[in-house]
Design an enzyme around this catalytic site. Structure first.
Site: not given
Ligand code: 13P
Length: 249
Positions: A10, A12, A93, A95, A163, A169, A209
């Site tokens: 992803n 983002k 997601h 976010e 997640e 992150g 992560s």
């Molecule tokens: P990270 O791998 O950067 O922690 O992000 C995970 C994520 O949100 C994937 O959708």
């Protein structure tokens, strides 16, 4: 039932055309690992170019609108993603849920729209840190599934990604035992809600992560069929080791 490993990047809100070389390198390496399905979800602006640069590769969106068309300035419909060359889309997601106020019902409607447009779906769930600390993580995530899983679907085209928000992150990851417990609980919930056939066919991804060093351990946890990767999916150097870890299991 044997479920193929699934490793999804992803991107983002990252990526300009200059990064298409990374995508090409990732998909070229993925072709050598035939036991693993690999997909990349770049921003909307790169979907067409990435699909053209890597013919046959699984390119996806990170969100879609639940409606097929209309006066929704700035939004993109599922069938527009498909038209641009996408084969899949991420919905729900954290976010989007947290930053854009998406409810379980919104996520469900998006998943249904994506499936109707012929896309595969990765439906995300995951608890905030305070919920994990209070001991309520499993109940929280199962409630998200109850509210956001479509009523009827092809289980081969719907994966669930767990997640934990506090692991995204941050470099923090749950213990392997906690991941296995959560994924086992999700599988049991899917069994109850969608039936045994669907539950055993659906792939459950862990995200938060994931990197080349921890991927083998996390992907080896019970009921984990793959990974949804953010930061470490942006370069072939970081992402390919995760694909290799999946292939080694
Ligand atoms: P990270 O791998 O950067 O922690 O992000 C995970 C994520 O949100 C994937 O959708």
């Amino acid at each position: 039932m044997t479920r193929r490993k699934y490793v999804v990047g992803n991107w983002k809100m990252n990526g300009l055309t200059a990064m298409l070389g990374e995508a090409k390198a990732i998909f070229a390496a993925a072709e050598t690992h035939t036991s693993v399905d690999v997909a990349l979800c770049p921003p909307f602006t790169l979907i067409g170019a990435m699909a053209a640069a890597a013919p046959g590769a699984a390119v996806g969106g990170q969100d879609c609108h639940a409606s097929a068309s209309g006066a929704f300035t700035g939004s993109v419909a599922a069938r527009m993603l498909a038209d641009a060359g996408a084969r899949l889309v991420i919905v729900g997601h954290s976010e989007r849920r947290e930053g854009f106020g998406e409810s379980d019902a919104d996520v469900c409607a998006k998943a249904e729209a994506a499936l109707a447009a012929g896309l595969s779906v990765i439906l995300c769930v995951g608890e905030p840190r305070a919920v994990r600390e209070s001991g309520g993580a499993i109940a929280y995530v199962l409630a998200q599934i109850a509210g956001s899983l479509p009523g009827e679907f092809d289980p081969a085209r719907l994966a669930v990604a767990y997640e934990p928000i506090w692991a995204i992150g941050t470099g923090l990851v749950p213990t392997v035992a906690d991941v296995a417990d959560m994924h086992g609980a999700i599988r049991a919930k899917l069994n109850e809600q969608a039936g045994a056939g669907a539950a055993s066919a659906m792939r459950l991804l862990y995200g938060g992560s994931v990197n080349g060093d921890n991927a083998a351990e996390l992907l080896g946890a019970g009921d984990v069929d793959g990974a949804l990767v953010g930061g470490a999916s942006l370069t072939a150097a970081k992402f390919v080791p995760i694909v290799e870890a999946a292939a080694s299991l």
